[in-house]
Scaffold this motif. Structure first.
Motif, PDB file in Angstrom:
ATOM      1  N   PRO A 106       0.829  -1.230   0.000  1.00  0.00           N
ATOM      2  CA  PRO A 106       0.000   0.000   0.000  1.00  0.00           C
ATOM      3  C   PRO A 106       0.856   1.271   0.000  1.00  0.00           C
ATOM      4  N   ASP A 107       0.203   2.367  -0.344  1.00  0.00           N
ATOM      5  CA  ASP A 107       0.885   3.668  -0.418  1.00  0.00           C
ATOM      6  C   ASP A 107       1.317   4.172   0.959  1.00  0.00           C
ATOM      7  N   SER A 108       0.750   3.588   2.005  1.00  0.00           N
ATOM      8  CA  SER A 108       1.069   4.026   3.369  1.00  0.00           C
ATOM      9  C   SER A 108       2.527   3.780   3.741  1.00  0.00           C
ATOM     10  N   ILE A 109       3.189   2.893   3.005  1.00  0.00           N
ATOM     11  CA  ILE A 109       4.611   2.615   3.252  1.00  0.00           C
ATOM     12  C   ILE A 109       5.414   3.806   2.736  1.00  0.00           C
ATOM     13  N   PRO A 110       6.418   4.231   3.488  1.00  0.00           N
ATOM     14  CA  PRO A 110       7.233   5.362   3.042  1.00  0.00           C
ATOM     15  C   PRO A 110       7.804   5.131   1.637  1.00  0.00           C
ATOM     16  N   THR A 111       7.941   6.258   0.904  1.00  0.00           N
ATOM     17  CA  THR A 111       8.366   6.172  -0.505  1.00  0.00           C
ATOM     18  C   THR A 111       9.727   5.506  -0.640  1.00  0.00           C
ATOM     19  N   LYS A 112      10.647   5.855   0.252  1.00  0.00           N
ATOM     20  CA  LYS A 112      11.990   5.267   0.163  1.00  0.00           C
ATOM     21  C   LYS A 112      11.934   3.756   0.391  1.00  0.00           C
ATOM     22  N   GLN A 113      11.129   3.378   1.385  1.00  0.00           N
ATOM     23  CA  GLN A 113      10.993   1.946   1.688  1.00  0.00           C
ATOM     24  C   GLN A 113      10.303   1.224   0.535  1.00  0.00           C
ATOM     25  N   LEU A 114       9.297   1.908  -0.016  1.00  0.00           N
ATOM     26  CA  LEU A 114       8.551   1.305  -1.128  1.00  0.00           C
ATOM     27  C   LEU A 114       9.459   1.102  -2.335  1.00  0.00           C
ATOM     28  N   SER A 115      10.339   2.093  -2.567  1.00  0.00           N
ATOM     29  CA  SER A 115      11.285   1.989  -3.688  1.00  0.00           C
ATOM     30  C   SER A 115      12.262   0.830  -3.474  1.00  0.00           C
ATOM     31  N   LEU A 116      12.703   0.678  -2.212  1.00  0.00           N
ATOM     32  CA  LEU A 116      13.616  -0.426  -1.887  1.00  0.00           C
ATOM     33  C   LEU A 116      12.937  -1.780  -2.107  1.00  0.00           C
ATOM     34  N   LEU A 117      11.688  -1.861  -1.671  1.00  0.00           N
ATOM     35  CA  LEU A 117      10.941  -3.128  -1.849  1.00  0.00           C
ATOM     36  C   LEU A 117      10.765  -3.472  -3.325  1.00  0.00           C
ATOM     37  N   LYS A 118      10.503  -2.458  -4.112  1.00  0.00           N
ATOM     38  CA  LYS A 118      10.322  -2.691  -5.548  1.00  0.00           C
ATOM     39  C   LYS A 118      11.622  -3.179  -6.188  1.00  0.00           C
ATOM     40  N   GLN A 119      12.755  -2.556  -5.759  1.00  0.00           N
ATOM     41  CA  GLN A 119      14.055  -2.961  -6.300  1.00  0.00           C
ATOM     42  C   GLN A 119      14.374  -4.409  -5.899  1.00  0.00           C
ATOM     43  N   VAL A 120      14.028  -4.763  -4.650  1.00  0.00           N
ATOM     44  CA  VAL A 120      14.248  -6.147  -4.178  1.00  0.00           C
ATOM     45  C   VAL A 120      13.405  -7.127  -4.998  1.00  0.00           C
ATOM     46  N   GLY A 121      12.177  -6.719  -5.343  1.00  0.00           N
ATOM     47  CA  GLY A 121      11.320  -7.568  -6.188  1.00  0.00           C
ATOM     48  C   GLY A 121      11.972  -7.840  -7.533  1.00  0.00           C
ATOM     49  N   HIS A 122      12.589  -6.767  -8.115  1.00  0.00           N
ATOM     50  CA  HIS A 122      13.302  -6.961  -9.388  1.00  0.00           C
ATOM     51  C   HIS A 122      14.522  -7.871  -9.209  1.00  0.00           C
TER      52      HIS A 122
END
Length: 682
Positions: A106-122
């Protein structure tokens, strides 16, 4: 021209045998391998007994079977495995990940954390699809080399352990998350990738096997060569190791080399000579010791046919795979020939056939020894083939002999039992089972060649058969007489080693001609009225004599075998109907003896001679009054001596010693029939 045709007709039997001999010889030669034969015999581990051997020509040294198999195994185990990658899957999964990421996180996660999670997914996707995910679990070694193909073009190499199995997806997600200290998001990522991840690697079995086969085809079956004139082995040297392989290579090269037309014709000619000699020996044996078989073209054809059949079967198996050579039931030959003829002919033919098979089979000496020993055991053990238990017992003994002899040969060759090929014993068991097929084979031969075996004779000896029941109904006295004659004849045949079953059957049917006019024969005259009183002696004699012709007609109508019909023809020989002949002589001085004689022929075998004696003795014994031991002895002697004086046994291969033995049996049997007792003094 007419004389020439007549001459051909007179010698048609001999001409037929000549044609059969030539055609059989050429057919057998046609089945033989068309190559030379290595003139030296050698065994591994044994000294070389011949002179020093120099290479007669250049030849390559063949690798052993184990060496070739080792190379093949290495190629198969080290071959590259080819997998086809579906290039559409990876971009599709990445695109789906982009679309589904924000549905899980969800968007409630901080943007930096969300970006890190997305990079980990890749990172997880890159880890999963670096080489690809397998569509199923394959059972290959982790160290096998893998080539990944895209549209038949190799795009990268890897080890099989680098490829991701579907069961490993969860552990890879876990590994990447731990390395980034994001293990708390494992459930979310697992849920996300559970629906997204698809396999993209498929094993290309056909292409892999094609490449392996190409590599296998490149294997060299030779290692090094031997130049012409090189010393291969010296006299007295032990045949082992490299020397053994050189000898095997030379033998193989010698027997498989391409022959020019001249050599090929000489090889064919030499084979034809050897086969012709073997078949000639068989014909000479038949002519000297089994003339009745030799004179019968059907029987000669039958013997030659069985030889050709076994050679054909053996050749077929050798060409297919020589390791199955012992499955061919060679012992069927002596079994069949003993069933229709005798043991001596069966063994002689078996030995000749095995000698011919020596040209076809590998390890010919070992093969011939095994088969000849098995043939001897067959002849010695098989008796009364119509008893099913006897055949099973004999086949078991034959199989045991095969196994013992093969075991002995193997130990001699190898010096131990560690490498014993136990599967060969299975071939011997299968050979034994195939030998049991002899029973239906004998039945088929009876129908095809018109021969008679003991099995058929047993069926014919059943007194409940249609013909014998008809005889017992129409001529009960004759039927009872036939039973008595059968018992006497069987006992006599057993005494001199003749075919007891055959003579018993012949005795049961010898008087079936009396069914046509039963009351004209004394044994059937129960009312006391004798129809001969109203006939002339000549007419009475003709009716009596005609029972032989009538019997032959009835027998043929009921499809009785010729061997049984022979007993009907010969049981009176050319003897005279003595009672009516003497009665006619009382009336006339000039009486033609032939008008009161049976047409013949005279007995021409031991069995038919036995029947003639027993028939006369049994019939005449009814006239004995107050029989004593002395009377019976004189009675038997007088009747049989009279038959001898008339020359009734001249064509039968029966000796005076055997006739004396038969007399002894008949005297003993008659004494038992009349219940003679020793007279004790009062």
């Amino acid at each position: 021209m007419k004389d020439f045709i007549n001459k051909l007709y007179r010698n048609h039997s001999l001409i037929y045998k000549a044609l059969l001999f030539v055609s059989t010889t050429f057919l057998i030669v046609y089945l033989f391998p068309k190559s030379g034969k290595f003139k030296y015999n050698f065994e591994k581990g044994k000294p070389w007994q011949s002179e020093n051997l120099l290479a007669p020509f250049d030849f390559a040294i063949k690798k052993t079977t184990d060496e070739v198999n080792t190379e093949k195994k290495a190629i198969i185990e080290e071959a590259v495995l080819y997998f086809i990658v579906d290039s559409i899957v990876k971009p599709k999964i990445k695109n789906d990940f982009e679309n589904s990421f924000f549905e899980v996180f969800p968007d409630s996660i901080p943007t930096k954390q969300l970006s890190l999670l997305k990079q980990v997914g890749h990172d997880i996707l890159n880890e999963l699809y670096q080489y690809g995910i397998l569509n199923e679990d394959y059972n290959f070694s982790e160290k096998r080399t893998v080539a990944i193909l895209e549209e038949r073009t190799k795009i990268q190499d890897a080890l099989f352990s680098n490829l991701v199995k579907q069961s490993q997806v969860s552990s890879i997600i876990d590994k990447v998350l731990r390395s980034n200290n994001l293990i708390e998001y494992k459930t979310a990522f697992t849920s996300l990738f559970f629906d997204l991840v698809e396999p993209n690697l498929t094993y290309d079995k056909s292409f892999t096997e094609k490449v392996i086969q190409e590599e296998l085809d490149k294997i060299s079956y030779t290692r090094g060569s031997v130049a012409k004139g090189t010393l291969i082995i010296s006299k007295g040297e032990v045949v082992e190791g490299d020397k053994y392989q050189k000898l095997e290579s030379l033998r193989s090269e010698y027997e498989s080399q391409v022959w020019n037309e001249s050599n090929y014709n000489w090889v064919l000619f030499a084979y034809a000579l050897l086969v012709a000699l073997a078949m000639l020996m068989l014909l000479l044996f038949l002519r000297k010791y089994r003339n009745e078989v030799y004179e019968n073209n059907t029987k000669v054809t039958f013997i030659f046919f069985n030889i050709i059949l076994l050679i054909f079967l053996t050749t077929f198996v050798v060409n297919y795979n020589s390791k199955y050579i012992y499955i061919v039931p060679i012992c069927v030959l002596p079994l069949v020939l003993k069933a229709f003829f005798d043991a001596r002919l069966g063994l002689f033919t078996h030995v000749l056939t095995v000698l011919l098979l020596g040209f076809i089979v590998p390890n010919s000496y070992e093969y011939m020894f095994l088969q000849i020993i098995a043939g001897i055991v067959t002849i010695l053990t098989v008796s009364e083939l119509y008893k099913r238990a006897n055949l099973f017992i004999s086949v078991g003994q034959i199989t045991l002999i095969y196994i013992i002899a093969y075991f002995a040969f193997f130990v001699i060759h190898e010096g131990s039992v560690e490498t014993l090929k136990w599967e060969t014993f299975i071939w011997f068991v299968l050979c034994g089972l195939a030998t049991l097929f002899v029973q239906p084979l004998i039945y088929a031969y009876e129908k095809l060649f018109g021969l008679v075996s003991d099995v058929s004779l047993l069926e014919l000896s059943d007194t409940n058969s249609k013909l014998l029941k008809e005889l017992s109904d129409k001529a009960p006295g004759t039927f009872h007489h036939s039973l008595n004659v059968a018992n006497l004849a069987e006992a006599s045949a057993n005494e001199i080693g003749a075919n007891a079953m055959l003579v018993r059957v012949g005795a049961l049917y010898h008087d079936i001609g009396k069914m046509k006019n039963p009351t004209y024969f004394t044994e059937n005259q129960s009312t006391g009225i004798n129809p001969h009183d109203e006939l002339s002696s000549r007419e009475s004699a003709q009716i009596i004599v005609s029972h032989v012709i009538n019997g032959i007609e009835i027998a043929k109508k009921n499809n009785l075998p010729d061997r049984v019909i022979d007993f009907i023809r010969t049981h009176h020989g050319t003897s005279v109907v003595y009672y009516f002949y003497m009665k006619e002589k009382e009336r006339l001085d000039d009486v033609n003896r032939d008008d009161f004689s049976y047409p013949g022929p005279k007995p021409f075998s031991k069995e038919t001679a036995i029947l003639m004696m027993c028939d006369s003795i049994e019939a005449a014994s009814k006239s004995l009054k107050e029989p004593t031991s002395t009377k019976i002895d004189d009675f038997v002697e007088s009747i049989i001596d009279k038959q001898i004086e008339e020359g009734q046994f001249l064509n039968a291969n029966i000796t005076f010693k055997e006739i004396q033995s038969i007399k002894k049996v008949l005297k003993y049997k008659l004494a038992n029939i009349y219940h003679l007792r020793i007279e004790y003094p009062e």
